[in-house]
Design an enzyme around this catalytic site. Structure first.
Site, PDB file in Angstrom:
ATOM      1  N   LYS A   1       0.818  -1.211   0.000  1.00 59.77           N
ATOM      2  CA  LYS A   1       0.000   0.000   0.000  1.00 59.77           C
ATOM      3  C   LYS A   1       0.854   1.264   0.000  1.00 59.77           C
ATOM      4  O   LYS A   1       2.052   1.237   0.296  1.00 59.77           O
ATOM      5  CB  LYS A   1      -0.968  -0.008   1.191  1.00 59.77           C
ATOM      6  CG  LYS A   1      -2.134  -0.967   0.985  1.00 59.77           C
ATOM      7  CD  LYS A   1      -3.176  -0.848   2.079  1.00 59.77           C
ATOM      8  CE  LYS A   1      -4.385  -1.729   1.762  1.00 59.77           C
ATOM      9  NZ  LYS A   1      -5.407  -1.663   2.837  1.00 59.77           N
TER      10      LYS A   1
ATOM     11  N   ARG B   1      -3.348 -10.219   5.077  1.00 61.38           N
ATOM     12  CA  ARG B   1      -3.885 -10.244   3.715  1.00 61.38           C
ATOM     13  C   ARG B   1      -2.794  -9.717   2.788  1.00 61.38           C
ATOM     14  O   ARG B   1      -2.384  -8.564   2.901  1.00 61.38           O
ATOM     15  CB  ARG B   1      -5.138  -9.380   3.624  1.00 61.38           C
ATOM     16  CG  ARG B   1      -5.820  -9.399   2.263  1.00 61.38           C
ATOM     17  CD  ARG B   1      -7.086  -8.535   2.273  1.00 61.38           C
ATOM     18  NE  ARG B   1      -7.778  -8.578   0.997  1.00 61.38           N
ATOM     19  CZ  ARG B   1      -7.519  -7.766  -0.030  1.00 61.38           C
ATOM     20  NH1 ARG B   1      -6.571  -6.839   0.072  1.00 61.38           N
ATOM     21  NH2 ARG B   1      -8.206  -7.876  -1.159  1.00 61.38           N
TER      22      ARG B   1
END
Length: 258
Positions: free
Chosen positions: A204, A238
């Site tokens: 991210k 995740r």
């Protein structure tokens, strides 16, 4: 939890797993590397992503789930969607977990649908929608406010009849990078929710912008924060890269045994 995006426009791997062949290659790789779940998503939630109709999202995810279940019948699949119709269709196709980035705030029928399906539910914190979330980052104390909202969402979900709940603080969703790091630094406080905590920070912008690099070059940073998340109490990671995450998990467990 290995990420299987069946979208043409996800921020990191958009289009890479859009064909059935590539979906199965990705699934096989992740399962062989130790993934416990495969998280299938057909609607990119990155800022500026294109709108996708419910029917198109259903077609994408159900096709992928059908293919995975046929070749890997023992695979545990979660469906990454905030739409109850898509969640229902995906579970009927073979998914066994619903992963909702909105925590039930974007579809009034989500909680009742999950309760009827009797499957585990992942509630993530999100303000607004994927299109508006980048403008909704005004918090006095991001950790405490996210904790409060997740606690409220979990209480409502339980009242609707959902028994198995996992919480996701929603790193990067309606949070600046600084706010995401603040939440990560206080991650142990989320144990107060008394449910497993899922952390999704793989590649991210909080990582690659901090390191002045790109999502493609953010694996090392992802691995560092995944290790930190485990130490802070995360139960599920995740990730796009299962092998490296499983190495974190193995070393973490070895350290706990020492």
């Amino acid at each position: 939890m290995g990420i299987v995006n069946v979208t043409p426009d996800s921020f990191y791997d958009g289009g890479k797993t859009f064909s059935e062949k590539n979906i199965l290659i990705q699934a096989e790789k992740m399962l062989s590397e130790g993934a416990t779940f495969l998280d299938v998503g057909g609607y990119s939630t990155r800022p500026g992503a294109a709108e996708v109709s419910i029917e198109e999202e259903k077609n994408r995810v159900c096709g992928a789930i059908n293919s995975i279940v046929k070749k890997f019948p023992e695979a545990l699949i979660s469906i990454d969607t905030f739409r109850s119709d898509v969640a229902k269709a995906a579970v009927e196709a073979g998914a066994s977990i619903i992963n909702d980035v909105s925590g039930g705030t974007l579809d009034a029928d989500m909680f009742s649908t999950v309760a009827k399906l009797k499957v585990p539910y992942i509630a993530m914190h999100l303000r607004g929608t994927p299109k508006t979330m980048t403008k909704l980052t005004d918090y006095k104390n991001v950790t405490l406010e996210v904790l409060k909202i997740l606690s409220e969402r979990i209480a409502i979900a339980r009242a609707e009849g959902i028994n198995d709940i996992i919480a996701d603080p929603g790193f990067g969703f309606a949070k600046t990078s600084a706010q995401s790091f603040e939440m990560m630094n206080n991650l142990e406080l989320f144990q107060n929710l008394d449910v497993p905590i899922l952390v999704g920070i793989s590649r991210k912008s909080m990582i690659y912008k901090t390191l002045n690099t790109s999502a493609e070059n953010a694996l090392n940073g992802t691995t560092v924060l995944n290790a930190f998340a485990l130490l802070k109490g995360a139960s599920i990671l995740r990730v796009h890269n299962v092998k490296e995450a499983m190495e974190c998990v193995a070393l973490y467990h070895e350290m706990k045994l020492a």
